[in-house]
Design an enzyme around this catalytic site. Structure first.
Site, PDB file in Angstrom:
ATOM      1  N   LEU A  44      34.254  83.649  52.808  1.00  0.00           N
ATOM      2  CA  LEU A  44      35.109  82.581  53.314  1.00  0.00           C
ATOM      3  C   LEU A  44      34.372  81.262  53.089  1.00  0.00           C
ATOM      4  O   LEU A  44      33.146  81.212  53.181  1.00  0.00           O
ATOM      5  CB  LEU A  44      35.388  82.739  54.814  1.00  0.00           C
ATOM      6  CG  LEU A  44      36.293  83.893  55.270  1.00  0.00           C
ATOM      7  CD1 LEU A  44      36.383  83.898  56.793  1.00  0.00           C
ATOM      8  CD2 LEU A  44      37.678  83.791  54.651  1.00  0.00           C
ATOM      9  N   ASP A  45      35.122  80.202  52.813  1.00  0.00           N
ATOM     10  CA  ASP A  45      34.509  78.887  52.677  1.00  0.00           C
ATOM     11  C   ASP A  45      33.806  78.492  53.977  1.00  0.00           C
ATOM     12  O   ASP A  45      34.188  78.952  55.070  1.00  0.00           O
ATOM     13  CB  ASP A  45      35.568  77.824  52.359  1.00  0.00           C
ATOM     14  CG  ASP A  45      36.187  78.006  50.990  1.00  0.00           C
ATOM     15  OD1 ASP A  45      35.603  78.716  50.153  1.00  0.00           O
ATOM     16  OD2 ASP A  45      37.266  77.418  50.765  1.00  0.00           O
ATOM     17  N   ARG A  46      32.845  77.610  53.875  1.00  0.00           N
ATOM     18  CA  ARG A  46      32.094  77.152  55.049  1.00  0.00           C
ATOM     19  C   ARG A  46      33.022  76.662  56.160  1.00  0.00           C
ATOM     20  O   ARG A  46      32.818  76.966  57.344  1.00  0.00           O
ATOM     21  CB  ARG A  46      31.147  76.017  54.651  1.00  0.00           C
ATOM     22  CG  ARG A  46      30.296  75.478  55.805  1.00  0.00           C
ATOM     23  CD  ARG A  46      29.556  74.235  55.399  1.00  0.00           C
ATOM     24  NE  ARG A  46      30.487  73.151  55.118  1.00  0.00           N
ATOM     25  CZ  ARG A  46      30.133  71.948  54.644  1.00  0.00           C
ATOM     26  NH1 ARG A  46      28.860  71.713  54.377  1.00  0.00           N
ATOM     27  NH2 ARG A  46      31.035  71.018  54.424  1.00  0.00           N
TER      28      ARG A  46
END
Length: 214
Positions: A44-46
């Site tokens: 998942l993106d930050r």
């Protein structure tokens, strides 16, 4: 075999080239009797919160990796976006490729890119903003962020692909639900992550209803 965690916003899943705090460095606390740390089955993106799947051992990671690759894992996100789609639901079918093929992670709509599809459904809307359910049918980098921006309703708070209306907001994207068909002849394992506080506050500020009311 696996763990599903509710990842907080703002924390990278793994250590980047510049180092710094990351979610992966805490996995040693999640062994629960096994000799090795669990490992990421996907990313998942930050700044995306919500359901993150870990494999507890090598065979689990292989099986989960194959399920993700084959598109058999159901994923449902929610997002706050700028503007309002003209319809109540639809399918975004736009191929994606790297903005710079030689380097970097930024993506763009590219006729020569990889096939990419996202189903979406309107949960609530005002004149200027909407709350959407997004179901990626493929798993390209930044797929939901690029698809929303390319179709005229960028995700609020997106510093790369978003519009100006997200000033003061962090990325309003949450991996709300995941369904994993681990076993034959059984229902998929379904896990849901509650809407985080930053999105509940943004919804309230925009006069939009959350998932329970939508």
């Amino acid at each position: 075999m696996m763990l599903v965690l509710d990842k907080p916003q703002g924390l990278p899943v793994h250590r980047g080239p510049k180092g710094g705090p990351n979610f992966e460095e805490s996995f040693r606390h999640l062994r629960f009797g096994l000799p090795r740390d669990p490992a990421l089955a996907h990313r998942l993106d930050r700044d995306t919160s919500g359901c993150l799947v870990l494999g507890r051992h090598h065979k689990a990671l292989e099986k989960l990796g194959l399920l993700f690759k084959q598109g058999k894992i159901g994923k449902s996100y929610v997002a706050l976006v700028q503007g309002r789609p003209a319809e109540d639901e639809g399918l975004i079918d736009l191929p994606l490729g790297r903005f710079d093929p030689a380097r970097g992670w930024r993506m763009k709509v590219d006729p020569a890119g990889q096939p990419s599809q996202t189903r979406w459904r309107l949960l609530d809307a005002t004149r200027d903003a909407a709350f959407l359910e997004l179901s990626p049918l493929t798993g390209r980098t930044h797929q939901l962020r690029v698809h929303c921006a390319a179709t005229g309703f960028p995700i609020l708070g997106d510093p790369v692909y978003g519009g100006g209306a997200g000033a003061g907001l962090t990325l309003q994207l949450h991996a709300r639900r995941i369904e994993i068909p681990l076993y034959r002849n059984r229902e998929p394992v379904a896990v849901e992550a509650p809407l985080p506080a930053h999105m509940r506050a943004a919804l309230a500020g925009l006069g939009l209803r959350g998932p329970a009311a939508a």
